[in-house]
Write a protein that holds these residues in place. Structure first.
Motif, PDB file in Angstrom:
ATOM      1  N   ASP A 135       6.397   9.672   6.851  1.00  0.00           N
ATOM      2  CA  ASP A 135       5.144   9.013   6.463  1.00  0.00           C
ATOM      3  C   ASP A 135       4.386   8.544   7.699  1.00  0.00           C
ATOM      4  N   HIS A 321       7.139   2.552  13.665  1.00  0.00           N
ATOM      5  CA  HIS A 321       8.544   2.206  13.536  1.00  0.00           C
ATOM      6  C   HIS A 321       9.275   2.695  14.760  1.00  0.00           C
ATOM      7  N   ARG A 346      12.666   5.571  10.427  1.00  0.00           N
ATOM      8  CA  ARG A 346      11.933   5.185   9.225  1.00  0.00           C
ATOM      9  C   ARG A 346      12.482   5.884   8.002  1.00  0.00           C
ATOM     10  N   ASN A 386      14.261   0.775  10.143  1.00  0.00           N
ATOM     11  CA  ASN A 386      13.389   0.428   9.013  1.00  0.00           C
ATOM     12  C   ASN A 386      13.758   1.211   7.747  1.00  0.00           C
ATOM     13  N   GLU A 387      14.154   0.489   6.685  1.00  0.00           N
ATOM     14  CA  GLU A 387      14.407   1.125   5.370  1.00  0.00           C
ATOM     15  C   GLU A 387      15.387   2.284   5.457  1.00  0.00           C
ATOM     16  N   ASN A 437      10.535  -5.305   2.874  1.00  0.00           N
ATOM     17  CA  ASN A 437       9.292  -4.586   2.556  1.00  0.00           C
ATOM     18  C   ASN A 437       9.158  -4.611   1.035  1.00  0.00           C
ATOM     19  N   TYR A 439       6.573  -4.097  -2.355  1.00  0.00           N
ATOM     20  CA  TYR A 439       5.292  -3.572  -2.857  1.00  0.00           C
ATOM     21  C   TYR A 439       5.202  -3.793  -4.363  1.00  0.00           C
ATOM     22  N   TYR A 443       4.033  -0.122  -5.960  1.00  0.00           N
ATOM     23  CA  TYR A 443       5.040   0.850  -6.396  1.00  0.00           C
ATOM     24  C   TYR A 443       5.809   0.345  -7.621  1.00  0.00           C
ATOM     25  N   GLU A 477       6.633  -5.920   5.186  1.00  0.00           N
ATOM     26  CA  GLU A 477       5.608  -4.981   4.696  1.00  0.00           C
ATOM     27  C   GLU A 477       5.184  -5.356   3.283  1.00  0.00           C
ATOM     28  N   TRP A 522       1.245  -4.092   5.484  1.00  0.00           N
ATOM     29  CA  TRP A 522       1.280  -2.645   5.665  1.00  0.00           C
ATOM     30  C   TRP A 522      -0.027  -2.090   5.127  1.00  0.00           C
ATOM     31  N   ARG A 538       0.477  11.603  -0.599  1.00  0.00           N
ATOM     32  CA  ARG A 538      -0.459  10.913   0.290  1.00  0.00           C
ATOM     33  C   ARG A 538      -1.809  11.622   0.249  1.00  0.00           C
ATOM     34  N   ASN A 543      -1.531   8.193   5.312  1.00  0.00           N
ATOM     35  CA  ASN A 543      -1.091   6.955   4.678  1.00  0.00           C
ATOM     36  C   ASN A 543      -2.311   6.052   4.657  1.00  0.00           C
ATOM     37  N   LYS A 545      -2.966   3.011   3.480  1.00  0.00           N
ATOM     38  CA  LYS A 545      -2.820   1.568   3.239  1.00  0.00           C
ATOM     39  C   LYS A 545      -3.399   0.729   4.375  1.00  0.00           C
TER      40      LYS A 545
HETATM   41  C1  ADA Z   1       7.666   1.855   3.581  1.00  0.00           C
HETATM   42  C2  ADA Z   1       7.742   2.264   5.056  1.00  0.00           C
HETATM   43  C3  ADA Z   1       6.400   2.448   5.690  1.00  0.00           C
HETATM   44  C4  ADA Z   1       5.434   3.181   4.742  1.00  0.00           C
HETATM   45  C5  ADA Z   1       5.288   2.357   3.467  1.00  0.00           C
HETATM   46  C6  ADA Z   1       4.366   3.034   2.438  1.00  0.00           C
HETATM   47  O1  ADA Z   1       7.807   0.496   3.423  1.00  0.00           O
HETATM   48  O2  ADA Z   1       8.448   1.308   5.832  1.00  0.00           O
HETATM   49  O3  ADA Z   1       6.579   3.230   6.863  1.00  0.00           O
HETATM   50  O4  ADA Z   1       5.964   4.439   4.438  1.00  0.00           O
HETATM   51  O5  ADA Z   1       6.567   2.243   2.841  1.00  0.00           O
HETATM   52  O6  ADA Z   1       3.207   3.235   2.781  1.00  0.00           O
HETATM   53  O7  ADA Z   1       4.864   3.341   1.361  1.00  0.00           O
END
Ligand code: ADA
Length: 571
Positions: A135, A321, A346, A386-387, A437, A439, A443, A477, A522, A538, A543, A545
């Protein structure tokens, strides 16, 4: 520009900036006979119209003219993502990872013309466990500066400066690492200055002997008076210079200058402190990605990003990341932007983490990140993975190893990782700060209908029973997507209005919880992602966001972020 300040007054160095010859190659062992293009270094080949989507190997060639016989030290600040370096046709270095620097040292180079060739490879394969379809985009090229230095047989390889306060007085451990690349042993002495004032230390009065091909660290503990501390609001910096005198010579044969700050970071009773003052770190996750320059930022565009983040009320940034360009960290030192810097990873599954290259590639990344970035006062937190699979026993083993590695290299900063496993993470006991993180209103099934605070508090209750009791929390995030320019009064997903609402709601919660010491949105700007595996998730294969788009044009949410961040009492 190599750094935001001169790193040497004695040693001579040159940035190999400008147009290099370029050609794509099929095989790194067959150097091209003909170079078909010229590409600017530092830069990424995706900015050239013929290589926007190129994934493979590219050869960069530069002729080097040496005026007198000497030892050469090349420092490659970032080659994406795998590098093979040839000097006069001989293979001299191999390196994996776009985001950490490496050196190539050549002894006894004759004066005259020489040929430097760098093969950069941004392809995906089993050999690459960290640069994978993701991503964010895996660019190709010599993405950060290349520096050519003349060095003596004995030279200063590195300085580490660790400040601390005791009974209201500042001290620092200074570690000067000296290297000998000759076949004889040599004697040497070291001196150090802080903003040109001599630093008194018994260790600096002694003479040392360094063996042939050896390294020697001169460690000293020094006290300092009348210090102006570094903080986000008063980012005072000092120039620390080490000078090397070899074989009783009265003039220095080498030097090494770095910029440092006097600050301490700690967590006491769940509160994050810098210089014993409570702080709340608020800001953005920032990818090194831009529509104009890709991953390879000129300093001017770094400054633009920092000014916009500060305009929105940020006092911190997370290098999501991967380790960032040291010139960006220099700017964070100067502007007082606190940094969570993390190693490169990531969203890797346990299967990804069991790639045979993964553990060494992570270890090398951590070593190189900390070796190069140790002295930046703006870095207050080190992050990892990360994740990744922190919800599995096998993953926990790898998290534990990497956290132990970081703590063995630096006990002066805090360690965390961003988890995406509410109610199932197995690693919260390993860190100083628990980071998630989340959402909730983007999500998942409840998208848009969940009560953010209620859902967060259910998680907090679980965190306190599963390794996180009494620890501060960072929301590492949160946010939602918006396509720049898509405005719709129905406030649907992907509209700027909806992103505004998501951030309004989440910031109202996350900036007003006693156990939360930080919040990173994020993300700062829209960024390119790989078509492979991500295009259908996407829109625009980006991305989306970001609070600004890839050209740094502000979306509607810019003003709601600014409202919340500016109203937050930070210290
Ligand atoms: C995750 C990840 C980010 C990005 C984000 C997203 O938290 O750490 O890199 O992918 O999701 O936009 O969904």
């Amino acid at each position: 520009m190599i750094r935001l300040f001169d790193t040497h007054n004695v040693r001579t160095q040159l940035e190999l900036k400008g147009l290099w010859e370029f050609a794509t190659v099929e095989n790194k062992n067959n150097l091209p006979g003909k170079y078909t293009h010229k590409l600017f270094v530092p830069g990424c080949w995706e900015t050239h119209p013929e290589f926007i989507n190129y994934r493979g190997m590219g050869a960069f060639k530069k002729d080097i003219f040496i005026k007198e016989d000497t030892n050469l030290r090349f420092v490659f600040k970032g080659i994406s993502h795998t590098a093979d370096v040839y000097f006069d046709g001989e293979h001299i270095s191999h390196h994996y990872n776009a985001f950490t620097e490496f050196e190539s040292i050549l002894s006894e180079v004759q004066k005259g013309k020489h040929e430097l060739i760098v093969i950069a490879d941004n392809s995906f394969s089993e050999d690459s466990s960290l640069h994978v379809p993701n991503d964010y985009y895996a660019y190709g090229g010599i993405i950060r500066p290349v520096v050519l230095q003349n060095i003596d047989h004995v030279f200063i390889n590195n300085i580490k400066f660790t400040p601390y306060k005791k009974r209201n007085k500042w001290y620092a451990e200074i570690d000067v690492a000296v290297k000998n690349i000759s076949s004889e042993s040599h004697n040497f002495k070291v001196e150090a200055t802080l903003n040109t004032s001599g630093i008194e230390s018994n260790e600096f009065k002694k003479e040392y002997t360094i063996d042939s091909m050896g390294t020697l660290s001169i460690k000293s503990t020094v006290s300092f008076d009348n210090i102006n501390e570094w903080s986000s609001t008063e980012p005072n910096l000092y120039l620390l210079q080490a000078l090397l005198y070899v074989d009783c010579c009265n003039t220095p044969s080498d030097d090494y200058i770095d910029r440092i700050g006097f600050r301490e970071v700690s967590v006491i009773d769940g509160t994050l402190l810098v210089n014993n003052k409570e702080v709340f770190v608020q800001g953005f996750n920032r990818h090194e990605d831009h529509a104009i320059c890709g991953v390879s930022f000129p300093v001017e565009l770094m400054i633009k990003d920092i000014e916009l983040m500060r305009d929105m009320g940020s006092n911190a940034v997370r290098t999501s990341h991967y380790p960032n360009d040291e010139r960006f960290l220099d700017l964070c030192d100067e502007y007082g932007l606190m940094v969570w810097e993390e190693n490169h990873a990531r969203g890797l599954s346990l299967e990804d983490m069991q790639n045979p290259n993964f553990e060494k590639q992570c270890k090398d990344c951590i070593d190189e990140m900390m070796n190069a970035h140790y002295n930046h006062p703006s870095i207050i937190i080190w992050g990892i993975l990360n994740e990744c699979a922190s919800n599995t026993p096998e993953g926990r083993g790898m998290y534990k190893n990497q956290i132990n590695q970081i703590k063995s290299l630096d006990s002066s900063r805090l360690v965390t990782f961003a988890s995406c496993y509410p109610f199932t993470d197995l690693c919260l006991d390993l860190v100083d700060i628990v980071s998630y993180n989340l959402y909730y209103n983007w999500y998942g099934e409840a998208r848009g209908t969940s009560d953010v605070e209620k859902t967060y508090l259910e998680l907090l209750n679980w965190i306190e029973k599963n390794g996180g009791k009494g620890k501060p929390v960072i929301l590492s995030e949160f946010g939602g997507g918006a396509i720049y320019g898509f405005r719709n009064p129905g406030r649907p997903f992907w509209s700027e209005e909806r992103q505004y609402d998501i951030l309004d709601e989440t910031l109202s919660v996350y900036l007003n919880r006693p156990e939360i010491v930080g919040a990173f949105i994020w993300q700062y700007a829209d960024c390119r992602v790989t078509e492979e595996k991500w295009a259908m998730k996407r829109p625009r294969t980006m991305n989306n966001k970001g609070i600004v788009d890839e050209y740094r044009r502000p979306k509607l949410a810019y003003e709601v972020v600014q409202k919340h961040f500016r109203s937050k009492k930070i210290q």
